[in-house]
Design an enzyme around this catalytic site. Structure first.
Site, PDB file in Angstrom:
ATOM      1  N   SER A   1      -4.056  -8.637  -6.983  1.00  0.00           N
ATOM      2  CA  SER A   1      -5.158  -7.695  -6.783  1.00  0.00           C
ATOM      3  C   SER A   1      -4.605  -6.378  -6.247  1.00  0.00           C
ATOM      4  CB  SER A   1      -6.182  -8.271  -5.801  1.00  0.00           C
ATOM      5  OG  SER A   1      -6.746  -9.461  -6.320  1.00  0.00           O
TER       6      SER A   1
ATOM      7  N   ARG B   1     -13.627 -11.323  -4.705  1.00  0.00           N
ATOM      8  CA  ARG B   1     -12.870 -11.345  -5.955  1.00  0.00           C
ATOM      9  C   ARG B   1     -13.284 -12.494  -6.874  1.00  0.00           C
ATOM     10  NH1 ARG B   1      -6.885 -11.315  -3.576  1.00  0.00           N
ATOM     11  NH2 ARG B   1      -7.949 -12.790  -2.172  1.00  0.00           N
TER      12      ARG B   1
ATOM     13  N   ASP C   1     -14.648 -12.711   0.711  1.00  0.00           N
ATOM     14  CA  ASP C   1     -13.756 -12.395  -0.412  1.00  0.00           C
ATOM     15  C   ASP C   1     -14.625 -12.228  -1.651  1.00  0.00           C
ATOM     16  OD1 ASP C   1     -11.824 -12.281  -2.433  1.00  0.00           O
ATOM     17  OD2 ASP C   1     -10.510 -13.728  -1.435  1.00  0.00           O
TER      18      ASP C   1
ATOM     19  N   ARG D   1       1.707 -14.113 -12.236  1.00  0.00           N
ATOM     20  CA  ARG D   1       1.207 -13.691 -10.929  1.00  0.00           C
ATOM     21  C   ARG D   1      -0.109 -12.944 -11.157  1.00  0.00           C
ATOM     22  NH1 ARG D   1       0.142 -13.702  -5.514  1.00  0.00           N
ATOM     23  NH2 ARG D   1      -0.082 -11.598  -4.678  1.00  0.00           N
TER      24      ARG D   1
ATOM     25  N   GLU E   1      -9.371  -4.047  -5.371  1.00  0.00           N
ATOM     26  CA  GLU E   1      -8.879  -3.518  -4.101  1.00  0.00           C
ATOM     27  C   GLU E   1      -9.680  -4.083  -2.923  1.00  0.00           C
ATOM     28  OE1 GLU E   1      -6.423  -1.272  -1.761  1.00  0.00           O
ATOM     29  OE2 GLU E   1      -6.459  -0.669  -3.857  1.00  0.00           O
TER      30      GLU E   1
END
Length: 373
Positions: free
Chosen positions: A220, A296, A294, A217, A260
């Protein structure tokens, strides 16, 4: 890059930084830490007129047209108050001219765009105040630079700093940490080369007994959901469900990534929550603050998996982008397992946005009835 990283810390501390690109020489402050005193100090260091520099996404929120520019420069009135400047960087303003702006909007110079990039890399609002040095200003800034009052970076140096975690994470320490849902668990801490981010690989079970493919998994960090059980998201449930699932399968790895708020940081995530309360969805709120939908990336996750010897995985996710990110990094995603929390009146819009605008696989979750309020 080292000088640029030091400059990011100065921006976070409310200190001015000098950025040059050969054509433009600017002194800049992050809007997030702007005060009347720091603005006055900036004016004292450089005689030009202050301007607000914001990203193209933020400009669109203010009904301004950035064209193809990644950032725009907005002239400020002489009487511009810091409260109005903060509002222009964070709030939804129907008419920017009512606040602190002259009507002129021009593409930002490369050095000014680099300043917003550094603020974004430091998880600050991607909005800065700049003053362009002209004439004798440069001599004064040279003196402030030589005595250590301000740091100087080039636009090239600033733009090489990544805005999202991925810099060659190094294994720093580890320890056995039994969990309520997985007794045989070890935490491995990884620190990125620039020292700004730390990630944890939660290794569950014995490596020699893991199934093939290995259940993993990529999670974040979400302080509000993971630690406090926020009802605005399903992150805490996903975290605990993934630990239980991996343990029941015979072991695997949970990667806890310092990303985060989809990579914008906790402070900006809370700002985005206020915008969501005013009617925006998650993506709209992030873009309104000047970020992408996003922010990330998962390069650090790939490096951590390689460190623990995992190359073929069964990925616990509803997010198609995570599959693509691992496969681009050379990790084989042999299969996917859905991972759901539960619906409640506070998170249903958030989860709908994930499904409708980000393509998350949530049909099974929405097939369940929403609990009564």
């Amino acid at each position: 890059m080292q000088q640029a990283e030091r400059a990011i810390f100065d921006l976070r501390r409310g200190q001015p930084v000098r950025i040059t690109d050969g054509e433009c020489d600017v002194l800049t402050l992050a809007v997030e830490s702007l005060t009347e005193e720091s603005l006055a100090r900036l004016r004292g260091m450089c005689n030009g007129a202050p301007a607000l520099v914001i990203t193209a996404n933020r400009a669109r929120t203010l009904d301004l047209d950035p064209g193809d520019a990644p950032a725009v420069r907005l002239a400020l009135r002489e009487d511009a108050a810091t409260a109005d400047i903060h509002a222009l960087a964070t709030a939804v303003c129907s008419d920017p001219a009512d606040h602190s702006l002259h009507p002129t909007t021009v593409p930002a110079a490369r050095a000014e765009y680099a300043a917003t990039h550094m603020a974004r890399a430091g998880k600050l609002l991607p909005a800065v105040i700049t003053i362009r040095a002209r004439g004798t200003d440069a001599t004064g800034l040279d003196r402030l630079e030589s005595d250590g009052t301000i740091l100087h970076v080039t636009a090239d140096e600033a733009l090489t700093v990544p805005t999202t975690p991925w810099l060659d994470p190094v294994h720093v320490s580890d320890a056995r940490v039994p969990l309520a849902d997985a007794d045989n668990t070890r935490f491995l801490l990884f620190r990125e080369a620039n020292g700004l981010h730390e990630h944890v690989a939660v290794v569950i079970g014995e490596r020699g007994q893991w199934p093939d493919p290995v259940p993993i998994r990529m999670h974040s960090a979400c302080l509000t959901g993971d630690l406090f059980g926020s009802l605005r998201c399903d992150c805490g449930e996903q975290l605990r469900n993934s630990v239980r699932t991996i343990d029941a399968a015979g072991g695997g790895v949970l990667l806890y990534l310092a990303q985060e708020g989809r990579g914008i940081g906790l402070a900006n995530k809370l700002r985005a929550y206020n915008l969501q309360d005013a009617g925006m969805d998650t993506l709209e709120a992030n873009c309104s603050l000047g970020f992408g939908a996003d922010e990330r990336h998962y390069d650090a996750a790939v490096a951590m998996l390689r460190h623990v010897g995992v190359e073929r995985v069964s990925l616990l996710t509803n997010n198609p982008l995570k599959i693509g990110a691992l496969e681009e990094g050379g990790i084989t995603v042999a299969d996917r397992q859905p991972l759901h929390g539960s619906l409640n009146p506070h998170n249903v819009r958030y989860l709908n946005t994930k499904a409708e605008r980000s393509g998350h696989w949530l049909d099974e979750l929405f097939a369940r009835a929403l609990p009564d309020e």
